[in-house]
Design an enzyme around this catalytic site. Structure first.
Site, PDB file in Angstrom:
ATOM      1  N   TYR A 438      -5.310  17.644  -6.595  1.00  0.00           N
ATOM      2  CA  TYR A 438      -5.602  16.282  -7.093  1.00  0.00           C
ATOM      3  C   TYR A 438      -4.436  15.312  -6.916  1.00  0.00           C
ATOM      4  CZ  TYR A 438      -4.332  17.819 -12.027  1.00  0.00           C
ATOM      5  OH  TYR A 438      -3.762  18.285 -13.171  1.00  0.00           O
ATOM      6  N   GLU A 439      -4.736  14.045  -7.103  1.00  0.00           N
ATOM      7  CA  GLU A 439      -3.781  12.950  -6.805  1.00  0.00           C
ATOM      8  C   GLU A 439      -3.309  12.984  -5.359  1.00  0.00           C
ATOM      9  OE1 GLU A 439      -3.664  10.617  -8.754  1.00  0.00           O
ATOM     10  OE2 GLU A 439      -4.559  11.648 -10.449  1.00  0.00           O
TER      11      GLU A 439
END
Lengths: 591, 591
Positions: A438-439
């Site tokens: 994620y990110e």
């Protein structure tokens, strides 16, 4: 086993390894003292260890039940969150004009690591709120900020980031959520978002969603994306937030890990449309989003460090207690604690050294961000911002890969026990596995590093960083610390390898960009190895000079990193410079 | 996504890479023909893909509920197991005198890989039964074997291995389960065993437990351990197995993965004592156990290969479908399938190359075992047995580390989807994680390699293996296959690195055994890299010479392995020879 935040190690890494001491002595933060730093770290460490850590297992087991649009956090989480808000932790580094305490990001980074050591599922919540705070503070209108910022900074309300849609993950150009202008200057938002961390929950009375969407007349691709603030509750005429906005959570994912954090599918505007407020300018939403994401990326890197620390502590405790076989040189008839077996020792040292290296890189990134805001002149601030830009993808990707690697070693140290869920070692691995994704996946980070960050100031940003590393490592050779001469050579070789690979990337950047993309991931790892080794060395030298408690441990760890991990750098340089052609040529193999 | 066993690739690896063709042409198995091999592989591939693979997810979700000593396997598993028994797969390589088909272990290894590709939780069951078959065939009395072997070989009954106790995991010297002699030549067994795979289940009418225990007058340590056969049901007077023995399952573990396979706590002799029959001689149980374990170790290595293959196929299919961003050189406005992005490509090729390398090592090990049994003279058989001994720990540990690494990359290729359990990629990682632990942790394998296996025939076993690898790799340079010259150099460098490290291990074996133990794990990885690279090269050369379909894919993969993975070997040699001192010296760092 009872987990404790390693406050002394964190303090050491901040002060000696990453430059906090110098920042204090230069007076860049006038109110900041050694005492204040220690007090903040001690209290955060206590809160994380005593109030949050015990909830980690509970969160894993209970998850976040979803019913009729309502998401319940695990037992005890609401109370812990309230205690955390009361402690003022959300606004530690936020500007005093929005109710924050204005302390360095370095300290905020250290506390972020602590919450995530205690529980990654708990710690990821505030990461999103910080993203919202940063985006508003940088791009929000004064009116919007007056309403929303203080409540986010206090933690009274939580923030979210709504980027992903089913067809638009790494590629935001594909997003379809729509925004429609209204006469009163607000907008109506319609669309579906997925993987929204803490998209719905019962921790706060209101949730402030930051949502990427397109205006009807927006250009195609990423230049046609705008950012909107879309609160769960809208203000009524009397200043209360009592009007439910047209948005709802339609489902919660069943995930490999971080079960305590709800990952939501969010539906906006199924009825009349969800009311939103523009943040920044129309069609400039990607810009605002990068503000959110850069901070979130560092925070996710810190999650990698945090879960590695947690896994290490648990494996260490087990290795001290569990007795099997006779270690070399062990006397008597009793079986030895397995920590005395050289192979287990190597596992534990690998865990600790990688964790320490990743931590220094993350703290260095935070340090650069502090200087970029508070440096004494424009030039210092500009250079520091470039340093932060350079290190952010490394902090994110290297640290989160380390998180997975260390958590996996932690399972291994436990033997059969590691595979049993009740032991808890497996949860760390399950939790850790999200952070490289994620990110911005770690592949995206690597591509960002080689295509955008290395070229800053015509390569001067990376050159000066390499030169600084080289200086640090050279001091190992001239120090009279025992056993560090060889280590200095190994780390110098790692830096040489990084320099060779950097040169290759720079040369091929315009010549053959596909090759550079093919080599991006091993290049980022190489960067992390060199930077982490130099960071450990810097900390060890400073600790030894200060005669600090723990200096010996730092020296041993630096030596271990240099001699048992850093040789990887030479191989990585060979792979970066020699492996891309084979990668691109292999068509039949993937047919 | 629908999984298919890669029958052609497996056939290729067996025949060209690992020596099956030569074994056939030498006539070591008189009844064996190419056609028979292909027929066996095709049918096994079909059964695994169509009958077992669909149960994998079901097994993960349902687990194996435990109630009142009874364990239920997941829905559909009993029927699939019966179909598998009807296919005669259990006895494929068992001796015809016990009802087996007497086919090569190489073929059995290939089918073992297939069942485990389809479902690791399903595939681990027969691994234990094979262990029991081997132990009995080698050490069991004719009387015992007459009763039990045919039913195990047919798969009508299942076998288990009962080694571990709470205090005795890697260290079997600590085991406490007791055996008491009875006048009729049988024994009474009392004690508790943990982590017993398929210790209790509903797949078969009887379960044949092989249990390690101590006689009252046994010497301390591992020289006082005996092996017993302890059936769940004992024979009554009429040849039926209707008398319940005094043993029961007291619990089933809640595990990270392989949920479809029950991992049991077994209690023997809570009442009058469980009736057991001695296998082999008293106090020589460890010997018998090694017979079981060596085969099981290869089988677990094959599990690593299998889960890697499964994870690769799933990631490949996703990467072909999922569209995000524009790949370098892509035309038009459509986003590209992510397989066209160089970074994703590198991940997929890494997965495929590591899987192929591990597969060849496992099949080579099986080949050596076949020659050790069927070679034309004593000397050939002796040399082959040493080769099998040498390769077994590498096959086990390298392949299972590869299984975890590849499954983790598989999650990564899926991005956010990878973290969602419904996708299935995460299950592969959860399943894969047990394989480096059971049947002797990978650390134990590495120690076995450096302390026992390298010294065989005064080092000749490893020297001749290295010499063979060198010959293979040299042929890359002299072949006129495009792009393989550089690959040959890289693989030669990997073999040089292995030789340097081997020399260092040999020199330090008596001088400083603790250093050798500290370097064991990186040494084993280095061995796997060199052997896997040489194995891929051997297969690619043979495929090219035969003008085989898929030769180009093999060549590309060999090149990728050589240029993008094998450089690791140089670093590992440096770590083996230079990292042990720092490992042993770091006392303060682990304090």
């Amino acid at each position: 086993m009872s987990f404790r935040v390693p406050v002394q190690e964190i303090s050491h890494a901040l002060r000696h390894g990453a430059g906090l001491d110098k920042m204090i002595s230069r007076g860049l933060f006038p109110d900041l003292s050694d005492d204040l730093v220690e007090a903040v770290l001690e209290e955060a460490g206590r809160f994380a260890s005593e109030e949050i850590a015990p909830l980690n297992r509970i969160g894993d087991q209970h998850g976040t039940p979803f019913e009729n649009g309502v998401v319940r956090t695990p037992p005890g989480w609401k109370e812990a969150y309230q205690g955390w808000v009361d402690g003022g932790w959300m606004g530690l580094s936020a500007s005093p004009e929005h109710g924050g305490q204005g302390l360095p990001l370095m300290l905020f980074a250290a506390t972020t690591e602590m919450w995530n050591q205690a529980s990654m599922a708990f710690g990821i919540g505030p990461v999103l709120t910080v993203g919202a705070i940063e985006a508003l503070a940088t791009h929000g209108s004064p009116h919007l900020n007056k309403t929303y910022l203080p409540r986010l900074v206090s933690g009274e309300w939580a923030g979210t980031m709504n980027l992903t849609e089913p067809q638009a993950g790494s590629d935001l150009a594909l997003l379809r959520t729509k925004a429609e202008r209204r006469d009163d200057g607000t907008y109506l938002i319609r669309g579906q978002k997925i993987y929204i961390t803490y998209g719905e929950h019962d921790l706060t009375d209101n949730i402030v969603h930051l949502v990427l969407a397109r205006l009807p007349d927006a250009p195609e691709g990423t230049r046609g994306i705008s950012l909107f603030l879309v609160p769960k509750y809208l203000p009524d005429g009397e200043g209360r937030f009592s009007i439910r906005n047209d948005l709802r959570c339609t489902g919660v994912e069943h995930k490999l890990g971080i079960h305590g954090s709800p990952t939501c599918t969010m539906s906006y505007g199924e009825g009349e449309g969800a009311v939103g407020y523009l943040v920044g300018e129309e069609n400039r939403g990607l810009n605002c989003m990068f503000t959110m994401m850069n901070n979130a990326r560092l925070a996710v890197g810190l999650q990698g460090v945090a879960i590695a620390e947690r896994a290490y502590q648990q494996a260490l405790a087990y290795a001290r207690e569990r007795r099997q076989g006779k270690a070399p040189g062990a006397a008597g008839g009793e079986p030895s604690p397995i920590i005395l077996h050289p192979d287990v020792r190597r596992n534990l040292l690998t865990m600790k050294a990688l964790t320490g290296a990743a931590r220094i890189i993350c703290y260095e990134t935070a340090h650069a961000l502090d200087i970029a805001r508070h440096g004494s002149d424009d030039e210092e601030r500009r250079v520091a911002q470039e340093r932060a830009n350079l290190l952010t993808p490394v902090a994110k990707a290297f640290s989160t890969d380390v998180g997975v690697e260390v958590a996996s070693l932690g399972v291994q140290v436990h033997g059969g026990m590691g595979f049993i869920e009740e032991t808890g070692a497996a949860q760390h691995l399950r939790d850790a596995r999200i952070a490289p994704i994620y990110e911005g996946t770690n592949g995206i980070q690597a591509i960002d590093l080689v295509t955008r960050k290395l070229g800053q100031s015509d390569g001067e940003a990376v050159r000066s960083y390499i030169a600084e590393m080289r200086e640090t490592v050279a001091r190992l050779g001239t120090s009279d610390l025992p056993g560090l001469g060889e280590a200095g050579e190994r780390l110098a070789a790692a830096i040489d390898a990084l320099e060779r690979a950097t040169l290759w990337i720079t040369e091929h950047a315009s010549l053959d960009p596909a090759q550079v993309l093919a080599s991006a991931t091993p290049y980022l790892r190489l960067f992390g190895i060199a930077a982490g080794g130099a960071g450990l060395a810097r900390g060890a030298l400073a600790a030894a000079e200060a005669g600090a408690e723990g200096a010996r441990a730092q020296i041993e760890l630096t030596r271990f990193f240099a001699e048992a991990i850093a040789p990887e750098a030479g191989a990585l340089a060979q792979i970066v410079t020699g492996g891309a052609e084979a990668t691109l040529a292999a068509d039949a193999a993937l047919a």
